[in-house]
Structure formats: structure tokens, C-alpha cells
Scaffold this motif. Structure first.
Motif, mmCIF file in Angstrom:
data_model
loop_
_atom_site.group_PDB
_atom_site.id
_atom_site.type_symbol
_atom_site.label_atom_id
_atom_site.label_comp_id
_atom_site.label_asym_id
_atom_site.label_seq_id
_atom_site.Cartn_x
_atom_site.Cartn_y
_atom_site.Cartn_z
ATOM 1 N N ALA A 21 0.755 -1.087 -0.031
ATOM 2 C CA ALA A 21 -0.092 0.060 0.137
ATOM 3 C C ALA A 21 0.843 1.143 0.029
ATOM 4 O O ALA A 21 0.556 2.352 -0.397
ATOM 5 N N GLU A 22 2.038 1.267 0.492
ATOM 6 C CA GLU A 22 3.144 2.301 0.363
ATOM 7 C C GLU A 22 3.972 2.172 -0.643
ATOM 8 O O GLU A 22 5.053 2.773 -0.758
ATOM 9 N N ASP A 23 3.633 1.290 -1.910
ATOM 10 C CA ASP A 23 4.321 1.456 -2.970
ATOM 11 C C ASP A 23 5.772 0.751 -2.635
ATOM 12 O O ASP A 23 6.733 1.064 -3.174
ATOM 13 N N ARG A 24 5.928 -0.347 -1.630
ATOM 14 C CA ARG A 24 7.098 -0.763 -1.498
ATOM 15 C C ARG A 24 7.199 -2.243 -1.588
ATOM 16 O O ARG A 24 6.063 -2.932 -1.171
ATOM 17 N N ALA A 25 8.102 -2.899 -2.179
ATOM 18 C CA ALA A 25 7.976 -4.484 -2.241
ATOM 19 C C ALA A 25 8.189 -4.910 -0.703
ATOM 20 O O ALA A 25 9.270 -4.310 -0.071
ATOM 21 N N PRO A 26 7.559 -5.843 0.026
ATOM 22 C CA PRO A 26 8.007 -6.241 1.252
ATOM 23 C C PRO A 26 9.451 -6.873 1.415
ATOM 24 O O PRO A 26 9.823 -7.505 0.574
ATOM 25 N N HIS A 27 9.891 -6.472 2.303
ATOM 26 C CA HIS A 27 11.329 -7.081 2.651
ATOM 27 C C HIS A 27 11.012 -8.560 3.203
ATOM 28 O O HIS A 27 9.887 -8.741 3.891
ATOM 29 N N ALA A 28 11.942 -9.658 2.992
ATOM 30 C CA ALA A 28 11.500 -10.844 3.164
ATOM 31 C C ALA A 28 12.744 -11.647 3.798
ATOM 32 O O ALA A 28 13.685 -11.559 3.273
ATOM 33 N N VAL A 29 12.416 -12.597 4.683
ATOM 34 C CA VAL A 29 13.039 -13.720 5.018
ATOM 35 C C VAL A 29 12.540 -14.865 4.199
ATOM 36 O O VAL A 29 11.425 -15.300 4.281
ATOM 37 N N VAL A 30 13.474 -15.731 3.384
ATOM 38 C CA VAL A 30 12.932 -16.754 2.722
ATOM 39 C C VAL A 30 13.604 -17.918 3.298
ATOM 40 O O VAL A 30 14.624 -18.107 3.232
#
Length: 292
Positions: free
Chosen positions: A192-201
Motif C-alpha cells: 500500500a506504500e508502494d514498497r516491495a515487502p522485505h522478506a526472510v526466505v
């Protein structure tokens, strides 16, 4: 679970013990019917299309995250999320870990389609289109909240402040993508804030036997390169470049994503079909309740 190795790709942990099905696990029948079960309860049914062109998903409510809630003050500290998530998964009774090696990488940059057109936002159904470009996205484990939901609005502020905790993704080869294990509201807030979520994979790594086979094959390739008669003005430079490439490839092998393990569905295709009928009856009841 114990730390096996730190690497540029993230920490690698080894889970030890008897190979028993974990609480959160994939099951499969006839190569096409797939099931995600948590603590005995079927939560996701998937079926590969007859032409192998995609996968159709049917999900139900009831998923429980294997991670405890993350407090705002904890998020502001920006801890080492890879190790923190690993420790919490190891202590969880609802998680997917089974004996073997597991990688906990971080990822901040994704192709636009991963969190765009290949992010499954509809519920409870979904279709992963393995067509001309193949699907490669994220499947939520529960219904997504609205961008203006109170909890999401609080996370949106954290996203703007740069303190939003990463989501936890599980690489699943049966999907050719990721299952969202934790952070559904955080993912919605970031987008919603035009950011790709940071992720632990999270991903299963190759077992010892497979690694030994791959390294043996690489040793044969290396010997062939050392004895090959290269043509051109600088044959030794060519040989050195080939050997360096093999070394770089070998260094990454222990951290590559292995196939996600799936257990047989007790009862086989007939049981899968029975659960599908149950899912559809639940869907119909939900629609009747909404009309009332």
C-alpha cells in the motif's frame, strides 16, 4: 535445530531427528493433487492442470502462523531477523521444519510481477498460470486484510519509517513460488506504500547424498577442463576462467533451494476429492450466510 554455517547467502541450519511429518506439511497424490495440512487439518487443496499449464488453488480459514506476534518496539530495534525467525520456527509446534538443512536468506528486491500480477490476492480460490512466462509469485496462507484495516494502517507507518519487520516466505517447488507463512498484514501495508515487502526466505537445502553426487560430477568436469586442449591465443587464460566459474558454481551449491518434500496423502486421490467436496460445501454455506 542448530546453526550449520554462516554464508553470504544467509545462515544455514540443520534440523536433526527422525524424519517425521511436521505440523505444517505438503502432501501429494497421483502427481497432480496437492494438499497443505497444518496439525492434521487440511488448509489448501491444489490440483495441477491436465496440460500442466498451471495450478488451481482452494483454501480455507484456520491457518496459524508458526511465529509469535512481533511487537512494535521489537521491530524498531531492527534485530537479526534471519536468526530470530529461525529460533522461533525451531520452537514452534505449527511450523514446516523437518530433518535436513534449511536456508534462511533475505530478499529485498523481487521482479515486479512477484508482488504484482503473481501475488494471489483473491480468496479462497486462485490459479497459478504456468503459461508462456510461468507463474512465480506469492500465495497467502489466509485471507488478506484491506489496506485501510486498523492493523494494516499501523504497519503502513512502520513501512514509511523503515522499521517494518520482514515477511516470512517459504519456497515451495510444487507452486514454483512462495507460500506466505507470516506477515500477511505487513505485506499489504508495504504494498500500500508502494514498497516491495522485505522478506526472510525459508527453503530446504540439498541433502548430503545429493550434494555428494553433484560435487562428484563437478570434479569430473574440473578434471576434463584441466586436460582439455584449448584453442586460441591464450589457452591457459581460458582454462583458468573455466575453472574459476566451476569454483563459483560449487560454492553456491550447498545453499541452493532443494525440492520441497511432500508426504503421501493418506487415502490417496479419493481422500483429496472428498476434501474438495467439503471445501465446496463450506464455500456454499459461507455464501448463504452472506446473503442472510
Amino acid at each position: 535445530m542448530r546453526l550449520f554455517r554462516e554464508s553470504p547467502f544467509g545462515p544455514v541450519y540443520r534440523v536433526e531427528g527422525p524424519t517425521e511429518p511436521p505440523a505444517l506439511r505438503w502432501e501429494m497424490a497421483d502427481g497432480r493433487r496437492v494438499l497443505l495440512r497444518q496439525s492434521g487439518r487440511p488448509l489448501l487443496l491444489a490440483r495441477v492442470d491436465e496440460d500442466r499449464g498451471g495450478v488451481r488453488l482452494h483454501r480455507r480459514a484456520g491457518y496459524r502462523s508458526p511465529l509469535p506476534p512481533i511487537r512494535a518496539d521489537e521491530s524498531r530495534l531492527l534485530p537479526d531477523w534471519q536468526h530470530r525467525y529461525a529460533d522461533r520456527l525451531a520452537a514452534s509446534e505449527e511450523g514446516p521444519l523437518y530433518p535436513g538443512r534449511w536456508t534462511f536468506g533475505t530478499r529485498d528486491v523481487f521482479p515486479p510481477y512477484v508482488w504484482g500480477e503473481d501475488f494471489v490476492t483473491e480468496w479462497p480460490y486462485g490459479h497459478l498460470d504456468w503459461g508462456k512466462d510461468r507463474w512465480n509469485g506469492v500465495v497467502p496462507s489466509r485471507r488478506l486484510s484491506a489496506p485501510d484495516a486498523p492493523r494494516v494502517k499501523a504497519y503502513r507507518k512502520q513501512a514509511r519509517d523503515g522499521t517494518l519487520a520482514p515477511v516470512l516466505l517459504w519456497w515451495v517447488t510444487a507452486l514454483d513460488g512462495w507460500l506466505l507463512l507470516d506477515g500477511h498484514d505487513r505485506a499489504v501495508a508495504a504494498l500500500a506504500e508502494d514498497r516491495a515487502p522485505h522478506a526472510v526466505v525459508l527453503a530446504a537445502a540439498e541433502d548430503d547424498e545429493t550434494l555428494a553426487e553433484r560435487f562428484a560430477a563437478l570434479s569430473e568436469q574440473e578434471e576434463e577442463v584441466r586436460t582439455r586442449a584449448f584453442r586460441g591465443p591464450e589457452p591457459e587464460r581460458q582454462r583458468t576462467a573455466f575453472l574459476r566459474g566451476l569454483d563459483d558454481y560449487a560454492a553456491a551449491i550447498p545453499y541452493e533451494e532443494a525440492r520441497t518434500r511432500a508426504w503421501p496423502i493418506p487415502g490417496g486421490p479419493a481422500q483429496w476429492d472428498a476434501w474438495m467436496l467439503e471445501f465446496r460445501h463450506e464455500r456454499d454455506r459461507d455464501r448463504d450466510d452472506q446473503r442472510d
